[in-house]
Design an enzyme around this catalytic site. Structure first.
Site, PDB file in Angstrom:
ATOM      1  CG  ASN A  86      -6.875  -0.940  -0.346  1.00  0.00           C
ATOM      2  OD1 ASN A  86      -5.957  -0.727  -1.129  1.00  0.00           O
ATOM      3  ND2 ASN A  86      -6.680  -1.110   0.949  1.00  0.00           N
ATOM      4  CG  HIS A  92      -3.329   3.342   0.983  1.00  0.00           C
ATOM      5  ND1 HIS A  92      -3.713   2.832  -0.244  1.00  0.00           N
ATOM      6  CD2 HIS A  92      -3.491   2.333   1.885  1.00  0.00           C
ATOM      7  CE1 HIS A  92      -4.069   1.576  -0.080  1.00  0.00           C
ATOM      8  NE2 HIS A  92      -3.947   1.244   1.191  1.00  0.00           N
ATOM      9  CB  CYS A  98      -0.930   0.008   1.203  1.00  0.00           C
ATOM     10  SG  CYS A  98      -1.993  -1.430   1.241  1.00  0.00           S
TER      11      CYS A  98
HETATM   12  N1  ACO Z   1     -19.318  -9.806   4.713  1.00  0.00           N
HETATM   13  C1  ACO Z   1     -20.016 -10.182   5.786  1.00  0.00           C
HETATM   14  N2  ACO Z   1     -19.439 -10.560   6.943  1.00  0.00           N
HETATM   15  C2  ACO Z   1     -18.114 -10.540   7.002  1.00  0.00           C
HETATM   16  C3  ACO Z   1     -17.308 -10.158   5.916  1.00  0.00           C
HETATM   17  C4  ACO Z   1     -17.970  -9.777   4.728  1.00  0.00           C
HETATM   18  N3  ACO Z   1     -17.307  -9.400   3.636  1.00  0.00           N
HETATM   19  N4  ACO Z   1     -16.016 -10.235   6.277  1.00  0.00           N
HETATM   20  C5  ACO Z   1     -15.982 -10.659   7.547  1.00  0.00           C
HETATM   21  N5  ACO Z   1     -17.257 -10.846   7.997  1.00  0.00           N
HETATM   22  C6  ACO Z   1     -17.689 -11.298   9.300  1.00  0.00           C
HETATM   23  C7  ACO Z   1     -16.688 -12.221   9.951  1.00  0.00           C
HETATM   24  O1  ACO Z   1     -16.876 -13.544   9.531  1.00  0.00           O
HETATM   25  C8  ACO Z   1     -16.987 -12.015  11.403  1.00  0.00           C
HETATM   26  O2  ACO Z   1     -18.127 -12.767  11.719  1.00  0.00           O
HETATM   27  P1  ACO Z   1     -18.269 -13.468  13.164  1.00  0.00           P
HETATM   28  O3  ACO Z   1     -18.246 -12.340  14.157  1.00  0.00           O
HETATM   29  O4  ACO Z   1     -19.573 -14.175  13.068  1.00  0.00           O
HETATM   30  O5  ACO Z   1     -17.081 -14.369  13.296  1.00  0.00           O
HETATM   31  C9  ACO Z   1     -17.364 -10.555  11.490  1.00  0.00           C
HETATM   32  O6  ACO Z   1     -17.750 -10.175  10.171  1.00  0.00           O
HETATM   33  C10 ACO Z   1     -16.209  -9.688  11.956  1.00  0.00           C
HETATM   34  O7  ACO Z   1     -15.028 -10.088  11.248  1.00  0.00           O
HETATM   35  P2  ACO Z   1     -13.705  -9.290  11.278  1.00  0.00           P
HETATM   36  O8  ACO Z   1     -12.702  -9.887  10.343  1.00  0.00           O
HETATM   37  O9  ACO Z   1     -13.307  -9.118  12.721  1.00  0.00           O
HETATM   38  O10 ACO Z   1     -14.201  -7.976  10.615  1.00  0.00           O
HETATM   39  P3  ACO Z   1     -14.062  -6.514  11.146  1.00  0.00           P
HETATM   40  O11 ACO Z   1     -15.283  -6.145  11.858  1.00  0.00           O
HETATM   41  O12 ACO Z   1     -12.759  -6.303  11.793  1.00  0.00           O
HETATM   42  O13 ACO Z   1     -14.037  -5.756   9.760  1.00  0.00           O
HETATM   43  C11 ACO Z   1     -12.363  -4.876   8.324  1.00  0.00           C
HETATM   44  C12 ACO Z   1     -13.079  -6.121   8.789  1.00  0.00           C
HETATM   45  C13 ACO Z   1     -13.358  -4.007   7.577  1.00  0.00           C
HETATM   46  C14 ACO Z   1     -11.249  -5.268   7.384  1.00  0.00           C
HETATM   47  C15 ACO Z   1     -11.821  -4.143   9.549  1.00  0.00           C
HETATM   48  O14 ACO Z   1     -11.045  -4.991  10.329  1.00  0.00           O
HETATM   49  C16 ACO Z   1     -11.010  -2.961   9.206  1.00  0.00           C
HETATM   50  O15 ACO Z   1     -11.537  -1.928   8.936  1.00  0.00           O
HETATM   51  N6  ACO Z   1      -9.689  -3.158   9.249  1.00  0.00           N
HETATM   52  C17 ACO Z   1      -8.757  -2.113   8.868  1.00  0.00           C
HETATM   53  C18 ACO Z   1      -7.782  -2.658   7.914  1.00  0.00           C
HETATM   54  C19 ACO Z   1      -8.172  -2.445   6.514  1.00  0.00           C
HETATM   55  O16 ACO Z   1      -9.049  -1.705   6.151  1.00  0.00           O
HETATM   56  N7  ACO Z   1      -7.441  -3.063   5.667  1.00  0.00           N
HETATM   57  C20 ACO Z   1      -7.606  -2.795   4.286  1.00  0.00           C
HETATM   58  C21 ACO Z   1      -6.453  -3.192   3.523  1.00  0.00           C
HETATM   59  S1  ACO Z   1      -4.953  -2.989   4.293  1.00  0.00           S
HETATM   60  C22 ACO Z   1      -4.338  -1.512   3.892  1.00  0.00           C
HETATM   61  O17 ACO Z   1      -4.623  -0.987   2.851  1.00  0.00           O
HETATM   62  C23 ACO Z   1      -3.481  -0.880   4.850  1.00  0.00           C
END
Ligand code: ACO
Length: 349
Positions: free
Chosen positions: A306, A276, A114
């Site tokens: 992204n 980014h 990234c």
């Molecule tokens: N659709 C529906 N449900 C989903 C999805 C999806 N696409 N993905 C995950 N889930 C579910 C999981 O299975 C989990 O369910 P459970 O509680 O029953 O086990 C629940 O949602 C939570 O899962 P997490 O992986 O903990 O999801 P989180 O709430 O953390 O959201 C996200 C994920 C959006 C990536 C978040 O962690 C975030 O914003 N992270 C920041 C990092 C980021 O944005 N990275 C992007 C790329 S990296 C970069 O560019 C730096």
């Protein structure tokens, strides 16, 4: 000593628009979940066969080179940032050089995910400042749609990423209120596996010690890439999303402040921040922490997802095309990503 100016900028987005609802064909997810967690409404996917990371980079480069008032033959160095190259090796830089019929110039690929484009800009800036090169092409391009797990297993990662490319031509300038003021690069490898794609690679920690001991030399030769890896889904990116979020919202503001302080500027002086496009929630958090107004921050992740190394040049190009960046404006580019690596570029347009 010269400064480096962006003499031309271009972008390329594939025509194929993929909405959140389109993803329901492959996995259990919802438009609501994706928009709420990431801000993404749709992304672009490259044509399966006709478009590659390099071909998209070429299209963006053509526009940047033309807008710089140059030709491909004037380019004297290429820096290509991507995490989704056409080949494992050689890199995309030489493929672009061949496609654009450029001279026998140096071509460097950057593997900084990234923050790849910000790292690439910093490297290019050093070469321009010293007078070594006069027309450097810097490209950020990605074809993520070819390497994601589209089953429900991979949904936390696959819904986030999109394809596209952006490019700039950097040239020397001696104008007072123009060009790159400074660049700032950082890394912390302690969390390298939190956001990573392990295979194909020369590590072997996907096999147990017992299994490793049972391999002979010939079989070890196949460990780089094996059927078992594919069967186990070990060929896709891994991400601990909450862990990434925690570090990103700390490092993003810090590296932006670092750039401002190095140039005796404040957040009030920023005309436009191009973060980014990792996740809209991260950008909003950074904006709040730095107390920036909406018109000081550019986001387009809603439409493109992204695009890792391509996200900063695509956003910068779009902002410029929409009249949001004008001559002399103070623009800050900032990125954070896998590694972890992060960085910023402060410039006057
Ligand atoms: N659709 C529906 N449900 C989903 C999805 C999806 N696409 N993905 C995950 N889930 C579910 C999981 O299975 C989990 O369910 P459970 O509680 O029953 O086990 C629940 O949602 C939570 O899962 P997490 O992986 O903990 O999801 P989180 O709430 O953390 O959201 C996200 C994920 C959006 C990536 C978040 O962690 C975030 O914003 N992270 C920041 C990092 C980021 O944005 N990275 C992007 C790329 S990296 C970069 O560019 C730096």
């Amino acid at each position: 000593m010269f400064k480096s100016k962006i003499a031309g900028i271009g972008k390329y987005l594939p025509a194929n628009v993929v909405t959140n609802n389109d993803l329901l064909k492959y996995m259990e997810t919802s438009d609501e979940w994706i928009q709420e967690r990431t801000g993404i409404q749709e992304r672009r996917y490259a044509h399966r066969t006709n478009e590659t990371t390099t071909t998209m980079g070429v299209e963006a480069a053509k526009v940047a080179i033309e807008r710089a008032g140059t030709t491909p033959q004037d380019i004297d160095f290429i820096i290509f940032a991507t995490l989704s190259p056409d080949y494992y090796f050689p890199g995309c830089g030489v493929l672009l050089q061949r496609a654009m019929k450029m001279k026998e110039i140096g071509a460097l690929d950057i593997r900084n995910q990234c923050s790849g484009f910000v790292y690439a800009m910093s490297v290019a800036d050093q070469f321009i400042k010293t007078g070594m090169y006069k027309n450097i092409l810097v490209v950020g391009a990605e074809k993520h749609s070819f390497g994601l797990d589209f089953s429900t297993r991979g949904r936390n990662v696959s819904v986030i990423f999109g394809d596209g490319a952006g490019a700039v031509v950097l040239q020397p300038t001696e104008k007072e209120n123009q060009g790159i003021l400074s660049t700032h690069l950082h890394s912390d490898g302690n969390s390298a596996e939190i956001l990573a794609m392990y295979n194909p690679g020369t590590h072997a920690n996907h096999w147990s010690e017992q299994k490793l001991a049972s391999f002979d030399e010939a079989e070890i030769g196949q460990m780089f890439f094996s059927h078992a890896m594919i069967d186990d889904g070990q060929v896709f990116p891994n991400m601990d999303g909450p862990a990434v979020f925690k570090v990103a919202v700390e490092k993003f503001p810090a590296v932006i402040k670092e750039a401002l302080e190095a140039n005796q500027r404040t957040t009030a002086d920023i005309n436009l921040l191009i973060p980014h496009q990792a996740n809209l929630r991260i950008s909003q958090f950074v904006q709040k922490k730095l107390q920036l107004r909406d018109d000081q921050v550019y986001n387009n992740i809603m439409r493109y997802g992204n695009t890792t190394a391509a996200s900063v040049p695509i956003a910068l190009c779009e902002a410029w095309e929409n009249g949001k960046v004008k001559d002399g404006d103070l623009v800050c580019l900032a990125a954070f990503g896998s590694g972890f690596t992060w960085g910023s570029v402060l410039l006057n347009w």
